[in-house]
Design a protein around this motif. Structure first.
Motif, short mmCIF file in Angstrom:
data_model
loop_
_atom_site.label_atom_id
_atom_site.label_comp_id
_atom_site.label_asym_id
_atom_site.label_seq_id
_atom_site.Cartn_x
_atom_site.Cartn_y
_atom_site.Cartn_z
N ALA A 1 59.25 -6.99 40.45
CA ALA A 1 57.96 -6.24 40.60
C ALA A 1 58.56 -5.07 42.23
CB ALA A 1 56.87 -7.46 40.84
N GLU A 2 59.18 -5.76 42.85
CA GLU A 2 59.67 -5.52 44.14
C GLU A 2 60.76 -5.35 44.22
OE1 GLU A 2 58.13 -8.51 46.97
OE2 GLU A 2 56.23 -8.46 46.16
N LEU A 3 61.46 -4.72 43.73
CA LEU A 3 62.83 -3.78 43.31
C LEU A 3 62.98 -2.63 44.17
CD1 LEU A 3 65.82 -4.30 42.83
CD2 LEU A 3 65.00 -3.80 40.73
N GLY A 4 62.07 -1.75 43.99
CA GLY A 4 62.30 -0.55 44.48
C GLY A 4 63.42 0.24 43.52
N PRO A 5 64.20 1.34 44.47
CA PRO A 5 64.26 2.03 43.65
C PRO A 5 66.04 1.84 43.00
CG PRO A 5 63.47 4.04 45.58
CD PRO A 5 63.37 2.20 45.86
N ALA A 6 65.90 1.95 42.17
CA ALA A 6 67.03 1.50 40.81
C ALA A 6 67.84 2.49 40.04
CB ALA A 6 66.85 0.39 40.67
N ILE A 7 69.04 2.05 39.85
CA ILE A 7 69.87 2.80 38.52
C ILE A 7 70.85 1.83 37.71
CG2 ILE A 7 70.99 4.24 38.04
CD1 ILE A 7 69.12 6.07 39.02
N GLY A 8 70.21 2.15 36.66
CA GLY A 8 71.25 1.39 35.25
C GLY A 8 72.44 1.44 35.55
N VAL A 9 73.40 0.61 35.02
CA VAL A 9 74.83 0.88 34.74
C VAL A 9 75.42 0.25 33.85
CG1 VAL A 9 77.03 1.27 36.11
CG2 VAL A 9 75.15 1.79 37.24
N PHE A 10 75.60 1.26 33.08
CA PHE A 10 76.32 0.74 31.52
C PHE A 10 77.15 0.71 31.66
CE2 PHE A 10 71.49 1.47 29.68
CZ PHE A 10 70.90 0.73 30.70
N GLY A 11 77.86 -0.15 30.30
CA GLY A 11 79.56 0.01 30.60
C GLY A 11 80.33 -1.30 29.72
N SER A 12 81.32 -0.93 28.92
CA SER A 12 81.94 -2.71 28.70
C SER A 12 82.23 -3.49 29.45
CB SER A 12 83.28 -1.68 28.27
OG SER A 12 83.75 -3.07 27.11
N ALA A 13 82.06 -4.76 28.75
CA ALA A 13 82.39 -6.17 28.98
C ALA A 13 83.88 -6.48 28.84
CB ALA A 13 81.44 -6.91 28.80
N ARG A 14 84.44 -5.47 28.70
CA ARG A 14 85.47 -5.82 27.71
C ARG A 14 86.63 -4.54 28.99
NH1 ARG A 14 86.33 -5.76 20.78
NH2 ARG A 14 83.70 -6.88 20.93
N THR A 15 86.51 -3.94 29.99
CA THR A 15 87.22 -3.15 30.81
C THR A 15 87.91 -4.32 31.94
OG1 THR A 15 85.69 -1.87 30.58
CG2 THR A 15 86.83 -1.35 32.47
N PRO A 16 88.98 -4.19 31.64
CA PRO A 16 89.91 -5.13 32.84
C PRO A 16 89.51 -5.04 34.10
CG PRO A 16 91.44 -4.19 30.58
CD PRO A 16 90.06 -3.49 30.90
#
Length: 254
Positions: free
Chosen positions: A65-80
């Protein structure tokens, strides 16, 4: 117990639920609660799951709730770790923090770990929203704030509620699911001004060609739906787009 207006018809209220005929059970909810000798399989029933689901929302809202401005970052769990996309993820996390944003990922390994690492090393808030999976365990070590969810839909709600935009690194089905979820919410106006930037022109080119030449051409989406996406190889450009520090958002680039 009433007869429902007809002789011989059993009629029982179980809270707000009405039971009739063979659906009437022979016990009460209080009786089952207080009878410690009874079966324990009730903890796996749907009504009990509702409470678990509620608890996940409460925990998520309370933690963020008090995190403030944020950006989500997605991507593969398999990235070495030695893959160029991993280094790019670290750079994304760092530059988002330098722009004044917290970073939210799925909390797993690979590209998610990279973004969390970049955010953490830059002194920002690094958030991981994990999910219970049979082949992954725990959150990566770079999550300063971590929540592990049982239910995908509760987790997705946290991503959308607390992110102002998404940066999408190369990924598989989970990454595609999260990306198209964000686009669908924007298309249906459930969220507004929600930039989605794809990093990696070579990786995403085939998908964008299919969307343009097949899906759009067949009338299944509108041109403005494609305009919600931007694709680039430049991390600075991606960060500027999702943080509102550039021109009109959502320009699809070749």
């Amino acid at each position: 117990m009433a007869d429902g207006g007809r002789r011989g018809v059993k009629d029982k209220f179980k809270g707000p639920v009405r039971q009739r005929r063979r659906q009437v059970d022979g016990t009460t909810t209080d009786q089952r609660l207080l009878d410690s000798r009874g079966p324990s399989d009730w903890v796996h029933t749907d009504p009990w799951r509702v409470l678990r689901i509620q608890a996940e929302f409460v925990e998520g809202f309370g933690a963020l709730a008090e995190l403030g401005p944020a950006i989500g970052v997605f991507g593969s769990a398999r990235t070495p770790v030695d893959h160029p996309s991993y280094a790019q993820g670290v750079e994304v996390g760092r530059k988002l923090v330098e722009a004044g944003y917290a970073v939210i990922t799925g909390g797993g390994p690979g590209a998610m770990e990279a973004a969390n690492k970049g955010a953490c090393e830059a002194g920002g808030v690094s958030v991981g929203l994990g999910i219970e999976l049979p082949f992954e365990s725990g959150l990566n070590e770079w999550c300063d704030v971590g929540i592990n969810f049982r239910y995908f839909f509760a987790r997705k709600t946290m991503f959308v509620k607390y992110s102002q935009g998404f940066v999408v690194l190369p990924g598989g089905l989970g990454t595609l699911d999260e990306m198209f979820e964000a686009l669908t919410l924007a298309q249906t106006q459930k969220v507004t001004a929600f930039p989605v930037v794809l990093l990696g022109t070579d990786y995403w080119a085939g998908l964008l060609d299919w969307l343009r030449e097949t899906v759009l051409a067949d009338g299944k989406i509108n041109p403005e739906d494609l305009d919600r996406l931007m694709v680039t190889d430049d991390v600075d450009e991606a960060v500027a787009a999702v943080t509102g520090q550039t021109g009109p958002e959502g320009q699809v680039r070749p």
